[in-house]
Motif scaffolding. Structure first.
Motif, mmCIF file in Angstrom:
data_model
loop_
_atom_site.group_PDB
_atom_site.id
_atom_site.type_symbol
_atom_site.label_atom_id
_atom_site.label_comp_id
_atom_site.label_asym_id
_atom_site.label_seq_id
_atom_site.Cartn_x
_atom_site.Cartn_y
_atom_site.Cartn_z
ATOM 1 N N LEU A 316 -14.583 -12.424 -1.584
ATOM 2 C CA LEU A 316 -14.573 -13.784 -0.873
ATOM 3 C C LEU A 316 -13.916 -14.410 -1.704
ATOM 4 C CD1 LEU A 316 -15.221 -16.235 1.732
ATOM 5 C CD2 LEU A 316 -16.981 -16.506 0.149
ATOM 6 N N PRO A 317 -13.935 -14.538 -2.721
ATOM 7 C CA PRO A 317 -12.915 -15.547 -3.929
ATOM 8 C C PRO A 317 -11.659 -15.431 -3.734
ATOM 9 C CG PRO A 317 -14.518 -14.993 -4.797
ATOM 10 C CD PRO A 317 -14.837 -14.149 -3.522
ATOM 11 N N TYR A 318 -11.172 -14.468 -3.310
ATOM 12 C CA TYR A 318 -10.041 -13.309 -3.556
ATOM 13 C C TYR A 318 -9.460 -13.600 -1.921
ATOM 14 C CZ TYR A 318 -11.138 -12.855 -7.940
ATOM 15 O OH TYR A 318 -11.772 -13.365 -9.390
ATOM 16 N N LEU A 319 -9.763 -14.112 -1.249
ATOM 17 C CA LEU A 319 -9.210 -13.610 0.207
ATOM 18 C C LEU A 319 -8.752 -15.399 0.793
ATOM 19 C CD1 LEU A 319 -12.654 -13.060 2.260
ATOM 20 C CD2 LEU A 319 -10.658 -11.452 1.773
ATOM 21 N N LYS A 320 -7.384 -14.705 1.882
ATOM 22 C CA LYS A 320 -6.704 -15.714 1.980
ATOM 23 C C LYS A 320 -6.747 -16.201 3.952
ATOM 24 C CE LYS A 320 -1.733 -17.049 1.801
ATOM 25 N NZ LYS A 320 -0.002 -16.793 1.638
ATOM 26 N N ASP A 321 -7.285 -16.895 3.658
ATOM 27 C CA ASP A 321 -7.687 -17.920 4.641
ATOM 28 C C ASP A 321 -8.966 -16.776 5.582
ATOM 29 O OD1 ASP A 321 -5.753 -20.177 4.648
ATOM 30 O OD2 ASP A 321 -3.899 -18.859 5.646
ATOM 31 N N GLY A 322 -10.004 -16.830 5.264
ATOM 32 C CA GLY A 322 -11.006 -15.890 4.930
ATOM 33 C C GLY A 322 -10.074 -14.432 5.339
ATOM 34 N N ARG A 323 -9.137 -14.254 4.982
ATOM 35 C CA ARG A 323 -9.286 -12.225 5.222
ATOM 36 C C ARG A 323 -8.071 -11.508 3.790
ATOM 37 N NH1 ARG A 323 -5.893 -13.073 11.194
ATOM 38 N NH2 ARG A 323 -7.289 -13.349 12.455
ATOM 39 N N PRO A 324 -7.993 -10.642 3.506
ATOM 40 C CA PRO A 324 -7.407 -10.315 2.615
ATOM 41 C C PRO A 324 -6.040 -11.067 2.499
ATOM 42 C CG PRO A 324 -8.529 -8.479 3.528
ATOM 43 C CD PRO A 324 -8.929 -9.397 4.395
ATOM 44 N N ASP A 325 -5.471 -10.887 1.149
ATOM 45 C CA ASP A 325 -4.115 -10.987 1.289
ATOM 46 C C ASP A 325 -2.931 -9.989 1.777
ATOM 47 O OD1 ASP A 325 -1.554 -12.457 0.029
ATOM 48 O OD2 ASP A 325 -2.156 -13.731 -0.964
ATOM 49 N N PRO A 326 -2.228 -10.582 2.140
ATOM 50 C CA PRO A 326 -1.132 -9.526 3.110
ATOM 51 C C PRO A 326 -0.556 -9.171 2.468
ATOM 52 C CG PRO A 326 -1.049 -12.317 4.051
ATOM 53 C CD PRO A 326 -1.870 -11.779 3.541
ATOM 54 N N ARG A 327 -0.130 -9.735 1.092
ATOM 55 C CA ARG A 327 0.253 -8.980 -0.238
ATOM 56 C C ARG A 327 -0.107 -7.152 -0.468
ATOM 57 N NH1 ARG A 327 0.641 -14.094 -4.179
ATOM 58 N NH2 ARG A 327 -1.055 -13.591 -3.612
ATOM 59 N N TRP A 328 -1.157 -7.516 -0.443
ATOM 60 C CA TRP A 328 -1.383 -6.631 -1.621
ATOM 61 C C TRP A 328 -2.229 -4.977 0.057
ATOM 62 C CZ3 TRP A 328 -0.441 -8.534 -4.978
ATOM 63 C CH2 TRP A 328 -1.212 -9.949 -5.351
ATOM 64 N N ASP A 329 -1.507 -4.225 -0.341
ATOM 65 C CA ASP A 329 -1.175 -3.403 0.761
ATOM 66 C C ASP A 329 -1.388 -1.929 -0.469
ATOM 67 O OD1 ASP A 329 -0.805 -1.330 3.017
ATOM 68 O OD2 ASP A 329 1.681 -0.898 1.649
ATOM 69 N N LEU A 330 -2.325 -1.589 -0.630
ATOM 70 C CA LEU A 330 -3.835 -0.776 -1.638
ATOM 71 C C LEU A 330 -4.325 0.311 -0.830
ATOM 72 C CD1 LEU A 330 -5.022 -4.108 -4.008
ATOM 73 C CD2 LEU A 330 -2.952 -2.714 -3.735
ATOM 74 N N PRO A 331 -3.413 1.452 -0.028
ATOM 75 C CA PRO A 331 -3.982 2.324 0.104
ATOM 76 C C PRO A 331 -5.271 3.047 -0.756
ATOM 77 C CG PRO A 331 -1.889 2.248 -0.094
ATOM 78 C CD PRO A 331 -1.954 1.452 -0.331
ATOM 79 N N GLU A 332 -4.761 3.496 -2.230
ATOM 80 C CA GLU A 332 -5.692 4.631 -2.266
ATOM 81 C C GLU A 332 -6.233 3.713 -3.241
ATOM 82 O OE1 GLU A 332 -5.612 7.029 -3.158
ATOM 83 O OE2 GLU A 332 -3.409 8.179 -2.440
ATOM 84 N N THR A 333 -6.188 2.523 -3.713
ATOM 85 C CA THR A 333 -7.656 1.453 -3.342
ATOM 86 C C THR A 333 -8.429 1.643 -2.151
ATOM 87 O OG1 THR A 333 -6.342 0.113 -4.945
ATOM 88 C CG2 THR A 333 -8.214 -0.955 -4.474
ATOM 89 N N GLU A 334 -8.404 1.116 -1.165
ATOM 90 C CA GLU A 334 -8.897 1.877 0.156
ATOM 91 C C GLU A 334 -9.589 2.447 0.264
ATOM 92 O OE1 GLU A 334 -9.993 -1.453 1.775
ATOM 93 O OE2 GLU A 334 -8.034 -2.726 1.327
ATOM 94 N N ARG A 335 -9.327 4.105 -0.270
ATOM 95 C CA ARG A 335 -9.491 5.414 0.052
ATOM 96 C C ARG A 335 -10.631 4.977 -0.992
ATOM 97 N NH1 ARG A 335 -8.230 10.924 -1.272
ATOM 98 N NH2 ARG A 335 -6.744 10.057 -2.468
ATOM 99 N N ALA A 336 -9.948 4.846 -2.126
ATOM 100 C CA ALA A 336 -11.754 5.042 -3.424
ATOM 101 C C ALA A 336 -12.374 4.298 -2.778
ATOM 102 C CB ALA A 336 -11.427 4.998 -5.042
ATOM 103 N N ALA A 337 -12.522 3.289 -2.710
ATOM 104 C CA ALA A 337 -13.492 2.170 -2.337
ATOM 105 C C ALA A 337 -14.652 2.961 -1.170
ATOM 106 C CB ALA A 337 -13.422 1.010 -1.601
#
Length: 368
Positions: A316-337
């Motif tokens: 929540l503290p790092y969202l932009k307008d209630g959504r993930p900031d579109p600058r962050w394209d992190l496919p390996e991060t998403e897969r690991a999570a």
């Protein structure tokens, strides 16, 4: 979820023995309980595992990260590159200085920051890089260090899970401008709660000592604006006892990890990069259908946990307008999570319990 009932294989087992209890009682009876001789001795003794660097004890790993950044002059208008696949404290410490985290993707093997992604994230406002030695595996400092040097950036190692880890002959906490450790109870060693900052620079160490103690070296002679982030002597005394056994406990963790590596066939076990010394704060595998695997482990009373189900850039503290900031394209991060699962590896485990962990995983047929 960790299993805590009798007969279960516990996900973690913090050690508090007679030596720790006696050390705490000794300090309490002495009357010197805050920022006294035990803290000074703990700092000196911890220096031996970080290549002789200056050590400054504080009240938590988060404080260590925040004060490191402040001591290096990082604040509003600055950016710090940090992985999103980490505990929130890494990014929180950046925000607490007034700077902004810039999230970089991770390497799929080590779960640590990808140096190529870090390089791509460097911009005109970048002041520092915060690699995280996640799960006890050192980040690729042999590439991140030279990158930082080329751009004139500070490197603050988040070594909060990496006591005794190393890359080649260089220990975690001695690879960057500053290194930060946590002594939370579930870490490879603890002081009930506490942290440590390491640095090769005497001036930075002095600034850290001022920042942790209201800006004072001499009482009532405040030199800068500081905070109360001191470590108690009770905590330091416990930490000193833990430090005596860190090498032994580390070898047990590494031996336990080797046994799990050999026995687990139904999950992707954690690889170790060439030249890296992994200290297995967590033994983290990748699995398909994690929820089903976790249900089976619960049935078998095998403790486990997910570190971390939500990347920091989605919190929540790092969202932009209630959504993930579109600058962050992190496919390996998403897969690991979505795939990671941490299994028991702590020093208190028996051979029978380790076999039970491996058997429970293998029964799920969870291989990727």
């Amino acid at each position: 979820m960790p299993v805590e009932s009798e007969g279960a294989v516990l996900a973690a087992s913090p050690h508090i023995g007679e030596a720790e209890i006696e050390a705490a009682v000794r300090v309490l009876r002495s009357g010197r309980v805050v920022q006294g001789p035990e803290v000074a001795a703990f700092e000196e003794e911890f220096s031996a595992i970080v290549a002789g660097r200056h050590c400054v004890a504080v009240n938590s790993g988060t404080s260590a990260l925040q004060l490191s950044l402040l001591a290096l002059g990082i604040g509003p208008g600055d950016e710090v590159i940090v992985p999103s696949f980490t505990f929130a404290a890494s990014a929180n410490a950046v925000r607490l200085t007034g700077a902004e985290p810039v999230f970089a993707d991770i390497e799929p093997g080590s779960f640590c920051a990808d140096p190529d992604a870090v390089a791509a994230a460097v911009g005109p406002r970048t002041a520092a890089i915060m690699p995280v030695h996640l799960y006890g595996h050192p980040a690729a400092m042999d590439r991140i260090g030279p990158l930082a040097e080329r751009h004139g950036l500070a490197v603050v190692e988040d070594a909060c899970q990496a006591h005794g880890a190393a890359l080649g002959d260089v220990p975690a906490g001695a690879m960057g401008t500053a290194g930060c450790f946590s002594f939370y109870p579930t870490k490879n060693m603890h002081s009930l709660e506490g942290g440590m900052v390491t640095t090769a620079d005497a001036g930075t160490a002095r600034t850290l000592r001022l920042l942790r103690n209201q800006g004072m070296e001499q009482r009532y002679a405040n030199e800068i604006v500081g905070a109360n982030m001191r470590l108690t002597d009770v905590a330091a005394a416990i930490g000193r006892e833990q430090l005596k056994r860190l090498a032994e406990w580390t070898e047990r963790r590494r031996a336990n990890a080797a046994l799990l590596d050999a026995k687990i066939t139904a999950a992707v076990t954690p690889p170790v990069a060439p030249g890296a010394r992994h200290v297995y704060h967590q033994y983290t595998v990748r699995v398909h259908n994690r929820d089903a695997v976790r249900r089976h482990l619960d049935e078998r009373r095998v403790g486990h946990a997910v570190y971390y189900p939500t990347p920091v850039h989605r919190l929540l503290p790092y969202l932009k307008d209630g959504r993930p900031d579109p600058r962050w394209d992190l496919p390996e991060t998403e897969r690991a999570a979505a795939e990671v699962l941490s299994l028991p590896v702590h020093p208190a485990l028996t051979g029978e319990q380790l076999a039970r962990v491996a058997d429970a995983v293998n029964e799920t047929g969870a291989a990727l």
